[in-house]
Design an enzyme around this catalytic site. Structure first.
Site, PDB file in Angstrom:
ATOM      1  CE  LYS A   1      -4.012  -2.339   2.259  1.00  0.00           C
ATOM      2  NZ  LYS A   1      -4.623  -2.835   3.286  1.00  0.00           N
TER       3      LYS A   1
ATOM      4  CD  GLN B   1      -3.531  -4.576   6.482  1.00  0.00           C
ATOM      5  OE1 GLN B   1      -3.720  -3.328   6.042  1.00  0.00           O
ATOM      6  NE2 GLN B   1      -3.789  -5.550   5.937  1.00  0.00           N
TER       7      GLN B   1
ATOM      8  CG  ASP C   1      -9.507  -0.329   5.010  1.00  0.00           C
ATOM      9  OD1 ASP C   1      -9.329  -0.844   3.825  1.00  0.00           O
ATOM     10  OD2 ASP C   1      -8.909  -0.501   5.939  1.00  0.00           O
TER      11      ASP C   1
HETATM   12  N1  GUN Z   1      -6.342  -7.116   6.095  1.00  0.00           N
HETATM   13  C1  GUN Z   1      -6.814  -7.648   4.956  1.00  0.00           C
HETATM   14  N2  GUN Z   1      -7.397  -6.869   4.006  1.00  0.00           N
HETATM   15  C2  GUN Z   1      -7.584  -5.625   4.574  1.00  0.00           C
HETATM   16  C3  GUN Z   1      -8.062  -4.561   4.215  1.00  0.00           C
HETATM   17  O1  GUN Z   1      -8.537  -4.303   3.132  1.00  0.00           O
HETATM   18  N3  GUN Z   1      -7.866  -3.491   5.108  1.00  0.00           N
HETATM   19  C4  GUN Z   1      -7.535  -3.454   6.259  1.00  0.00           C
HETATM   20  N4  GUN Z   1      -7.674  -2.345   7.037  1.00  0.00           N
HETATM   21  N5  GUN Z   1      -7.087  -4.653   6.795  1.00  0.00           N
HETATM   22  C5  GUN Z   1      -6.943  -5.869   5.971  1.00  0.00           C
END
Ligand code: GUN
Length: 292
Positions: A52, A96, A119
């Site tokens: 990311k 996350q 998100d």
């Molecule tokens: N863990 C797995 N996929 C995601 C996501 O799309 N966002 C976040 N914050 N954590 C994750």
């Protein structure tokens, strides 16, 4: 059969986003800024967050990574979320997941200001999505819809079978595809671990979204000729063939299913590359204050 090339589409959208950022900055606008909170050292989370941050750089966003050890208290983490809520320089941020067991993920999600929730996990965004209002749509469902759109796949009146009912994929994608929109206007069936005779439903499906997390669950004899198959599965299985020691396996037995399909996504290189792009798009929308 046409392969849906998520990697190529993601690269195309990345170039589009980078160009838009370049124009915003060239005309005196603010460079979008995404922050990510990473708790602990889970291997998968480390990889996702690094990716990311790298993508932020590639599209010209500013990014800030905030790290905590796994023993951080819930109160300390919530205080950091509040700090980011009020930091005017941060357009959007993510925490996350998964989080250590002593921290309530739901509490953390609900503490994030929904206007910065890129998100799309906050109940305000989930609720607005369910009734078709502008909102941040979570990354994987948004990525799936974008692939359907970019390949001009007809969805109106089609029977779409979603395998899996997770809050992150199954429920939102089913919701989006039943909206009065394109992609959308589908007739929906959602199957899950308690569904009896899943094959009965999948054999009737025009579009199958497989998001169970069960490697090679969908077999050739479960799919109608000409179906569109979107594989969201990404289970890590041990492999001696790769440097990392594992291989990603989708929910679809690709070799059996692909010859029957009109369109199919591979794993890797299908839905996966689209998810980070959707997060970038949400961050750009947050920066432009397009939604809220
Ligand atoms: N863990 C797995 N996929 C995601 C996501 O799309 N966002 C976040 N914050 N954590 C994750």
């Amino acid at each position: 059969m046409q392969l849906i090339d998520g990697k190529a589409i993601a690269a195309q959208i990345k170039a589009e986003l980078a160009e838009e950022v370049r124009q915003i900055v060239a005309t005196g606008g603010k460079r979008p800024h995404l922050a990510a909170i990473l708790v602990g050292h889970d291997g998968g989370s480390e990889t996702y967050v690094a990716s990311k941050v790298r993508t932020c750089e590639e599209v010209g966003f500013q990014s800030t990574l905030i790290r905590y050890e796994a023993d951080v208290s819930e109160a300390e983490l919530l205080a950091e979320v509040e700090r980011l809520n009020h930091d005017d320089d941060i357009d959007g941020f993510i925490v996350q997941l998964p989080l250590p067991k002593h921290i309530s993920e739901q509490k953390v999600i609900e503490t994030i200001d929904y206007r910065k929730d890129v998100d799309g996990f906050h109940p305000v965004n989930v609720g607005r999505m369910a009734i078709g209002l502008p909102c941040f749509v979570s990354a994987t469902p948004a990525g799936i819809l974008e692939l359907l759109k970019r390949y001009h796949i007809e969805t109106s009146g089609k029977h779409c079978v979603v395998l899996g009912r997770s809050n992150i994929v199954g429920k939102p994608v089913a919701n989006l595809l039943m909206q009065k929109a394109y992609p959308g206007d589908c007739t929906l069936t959602v199957c899950h671990s308690r569904t009896k005779d899943i094959k009965k439903y999948t054999r009737d499906a025009d579009i199958i979204i497989a998001a169970l997390g069960s490697p090679e669950f969908l077999k050739g004899d479960m799919v109608k000729e000409g179906a569109v198959v979107i594989d969201v599965g990404t289970t890590r299985v041990a492999s001696a063939e790769t440097k990392s020691g594992f291989k990603l396996k989708g929910d679809v037995a690709f070799d059996e299913v692909a010859p029957r399909c009109s369109f199919i996504t591979p794993v890797p290189g299908g839905v996966g590359p689209m998810t980070i792009i959707s997060l970038m798009r949400n961050t750009l929308l947050a920066g432009k204050k397009t939604i809220y």
